[in-house]
Motif scaffolding. Structure first.
Motif, PDB file in Angstrom:
ATOM      1  N   THR A  34       0.862  -1.174   0.000  1.00 39.24           N
ATOM      2  CA  THR A  34       0.000   0.000   0.000  1.00 39.24           C
ATOM      3  C   THR A  34       0.900   1.225   0.000  1.00 39.24           C
ATOM      4  O   THR A  34       1.757   1.367   0.873  1.00 39.24           O
ATOM      5  N   PHE A  35       0.724   2.081  -0.986  1.00 36.56           N
ATOM      6  CA  PHE A  35       1.524   3.292  -1.134  1.00 36.56           C
ATOM      7  C   PHE A  35       0.729   4.445  -0.531  1.00 36.56           C
ATOM      8  O   PHE A  35      -0.044   5.116  -1.223  1.00 36.56           O
ATOM      9  N   SER A  36       0.905   4.659   0.760  1.00 34.86           N
ATOM     10  CA  SER A  36       0.045   5.567   1.522  1.00 34.86           C
ATOM     11  C   SER A  36       0.227   7.038   1.167  1.00 34.86           C
ATOM     12  O   SER A  36      -0.617   7.853   1.519  1.00 34.86           O
ATOM     13  N   ASP A  37       1.286   7.412   0.454  1.00 37.10           N
ATOM     14  CA  ASP A  37       1.480   8.809   0.039  1.00 37.10           C
ATOM     15  C   ASP A  37       0.554   9.203  -1.110  1.00 37.10           C
ATOM     16  O   ASP A  37       0.491  10.382  -1.464  1.00 37.10           O
ATOM     17  N   TYR A  38      -0.143   8.243  -1.695  1.00 35.45           N
ATOM     18  CA  TYR A  38      -0.934   8.500  -2.898  1.00 35.45           C
ATOM     19  C   TYR A  38      -2.350   7.971  -2.723  1.00 35.45           C
ATOM     20  O   TYR A  38      -2.586   7.021  -1.980  1.00 35.45           O
ATOM     21  N   THR A  39      -3.296   8.579  -3.441  1.00 37.42           N
ATOM     22  CA  THR A  39      -4.675   8.091  -3.398  1.00 37.42           C
ATOM     23  C   THR A  39      -4.923   6.990  -4.415  1.00 37.42           C
ATOM     24  O   THR A  39      -5.771   6.132  -4.204  1.00 37.42           O
ATOM     25  N   GLU A  40      -4.179   7.031  -5.536  1.00 41.71           N
ATOM     26  CA  GLU A  40      -4.295   6.000  -6.563  1.00 41.71           C
ATOM     27  C   GLU A  40      -2.910   5.681  -7.114  1.00 41.71           C
ATOM     28  O   GLU A  40      -2.073   6.586  -7.250  1.00 41.71           O
ATOM     29  N   VAL A  41      -2.671   4.408  -7.411  1.00 40.92           N
ATOM     30  CA  VAL A  41      -1.416   3.986  -8.045  1.00 40.92           C
ATOM     31  C   VAL A  41      -1.729   3.003  -9.178  1.00 40.92           C
ATOM     32  O   VAL A  41      -2.666   2.219  -9.089  1.00 40.92           O
ATOM     33  N   TYR A  42      -0.919   3.102 -10.233  1.00 38.24           N
ATOM     34  CA  TYR A  42      -1.073   2.241 -11.399  1.00 38.24           C
ATOM     35  C   TYR A  42       0.303   1.733 -11.808  1.00 38.24           C
ATOM     36  O   TYR A  42       1.169   2.533 -12.155  1.00 38.24           O
ATOM     37  N   PRO A  43       0.547   0.427 -11.763  1.00 40.42           N
ATOM     38  CA  PRO A  43       1.841  -0.089 -12.206  1.00 40.42           C
ATOM     39  C   PRO A  43       2.042   0.159 -13.698  1.00 40.42           C
ATOM     40  O   PRO A  43       1.143  -0.078 -14.506  1.00 40.42           O
ATOM     41  N   VAL A  44       3.210   0.665 -14.044  1.00 43.37           N
ATOM     42  CA  VAL A  44       3.568   0.913 -15.435  1.00 43.37           C
ATOM     43  C   VAL A  44       4.553  -0.148 -15.913  1.00 43.37           C
ATOM     44  O   VAL A  44       4.436  -0.663 -17.018  1.00 43.37           O
ATOM     45  N   THR A  68      -9.718  -3.578  -4.681  1.00 46.86           N
ATOM     46  CA  THR A  68     -10.483  -2.949  -3.611  1.00 46.86           C
ATOM     47  C   THR A  68      -9.877  -1.635  -3.142  1.00 46.86           C
ATOM     48  O   THR A  68     -10.593  -0.680  -2.871  1.00 46.86           O
ATOM     49  N   THR A  69      -8.555  -1.574  -3.050  1.00 49.04           N
ATOM     50  CA  THR A  69      -7.860  -0.409  -2.496  1.00 49.04           C
ATOM     51  C   THR A  69      -7.089   0.281  -3.613  1.00 49.04           C
ATOM     52  O   THR A  69      -6.190  -0.306  -4.211  1.00 49.04           O
ATOM     53  N   ALA A  70      -7.423   1.564  -3.881  1.00 50.26           N
ATOM     54  CA  ALA A  70      -6.893   2.275  -5.057  1.00 50.26           C
ATOM     55  C   ALA A  70      -5.403   2.586  -4.967  1.00 50.26           C
ATOM     56  O   ALA A  70      -4.765   2.824  -5.984  1.00 50.26           O
ATOM     57  N   ASN A  71      -4.826   2.576  -3.768  1.00 46.18           N
ATOM     58  CA  ASN A  71      -3.388   2.889  -3.635  1.00 46.18           C
ATOM     59  C   ASN A  71      -2.574   1.651  -3.252  1.00 46.18           C
ATOM     60  O   ASN A  71      -1.528   1.758  -2.637  1.00 46.18           O
ATOM     61  N   LEU A  94       7.765   0.685 -11.435  1.00 46.47           N
ATOM     62  CA  LEU A  94       7.496   2.070 -11.820  1.00 46.47           C
ATOM     63  C   LEU A  94       5.986   2.260 -11.770  1.00 46.47           C
ATOM     64  O   LEU A  94       5.242   1.488 -12.378  1.00 46.47           O
ATOM     65  N   LEU A  95       5.560   3.272 -11.040  1.00 47.20           N
ATOM     66  CA  LEU A  95       4.131   3.541 -10.850  1.00 47.20           C
ATOM     67  C   LEU A  95       3.759   4.906 -11.391  1.00 47.20           C
ATOM     68  O   LEU A  95       4.539   5.848 -11.302  1.00 47.20           O
ATOM     69  N   LYS A  96       2.551   5.010 -11.924  1.00 46.08           N
ATOM     70  CA  LYS A  96       1.932   6.310 -12.148  1.00 46.08           C
ATOM     71  C   LYS A  96       1.058   6.543 -10.919  1.00 46.08           C
ATOM     72  O   LYS A  96       0.268   5.662 -10.548  1.00 46.08           O
ATOM     73  N   THR A  97       1.242   7.679 -10.271  1.00 44.83           N
ATOM     74  CA  THR A  97       0.522   7.921  -9.025  1.00 44.83           C
ATOM     75  C   THR A  97      -0.319   9.182  -9.122  1.00 44.83           C
ATOM     76  O   THR A  97      -0.034  10.088  -9.898  1.00 44.83           O
ATOM     77  N   VAL A  98      -1.373   9.222  -8.309  1.00 44.75           N
ATOM     78  CA  VAL A  98      -2.233  10.385  -8.176  1.00 44.75           C
ATOM     79  C   VAL A  98      -2.274  10.737  -6.706  1.00 44.75           C
ATOM     80  O   VAL A  98      -2.499   9.871  -5.854  1.00 44.75           O
TER      81      VAL A  98
END
Length: 99
Positions: A34-44, A68-71, A94-98
């Motif tokens: 879980t990448f708690s610094d971000y609201t959403e993460v997408y593996p690139v 279930t969990t966006a980040n 490598l992640l694209k994060t929001v």
């Protein structure tokens, strides 16, 4: 089972998004981070280390957004014979994060 993540670099994109690289230290064939610094993460991309396939160490890594969990990202480590790895090496994602 816990995977630990160490941020290596971050590059800002337009619209509040970032490309972020992490070094992941696994302790099992499957796990999540879980990448708690971000609201959403997408593996690139996932960059596994080249390992000796006969040793049972991973030669491929699967990364997928958690349903279930966006980040959160779910990982699965594979060995040579399309079976779960039995020895675990660090890999990079490598992640694209929001935010």
């Amino acid at each position: 089972m816990a995977y630990s993540a160490t941020k290596l670099l971050s590059m800002g994109l337009s619209g509040g998004e970032n490309l972020v690289a992490y070094d992941i230290s696994p302790d099992a064939a499957t796990g999540s981070v879980t990448f708690s610094d971000y609201t959403e993460v997408y593996p690139v991309a996932v960059i596994p280390l080249t390992e000796d396939s006969a040793s049972g160490a991973q030669i491929a890594v699967q990364a997928k957004e958690n349903g279930t969990t966006a980040n959160k990202v779910d990982f699965k480590l594979w060995s040579a014979a399309n079976t779960a790895a039995t020895a675990f090496k660090d890999f990079r994602v490598l992640l694209k994060t929001v935010t």
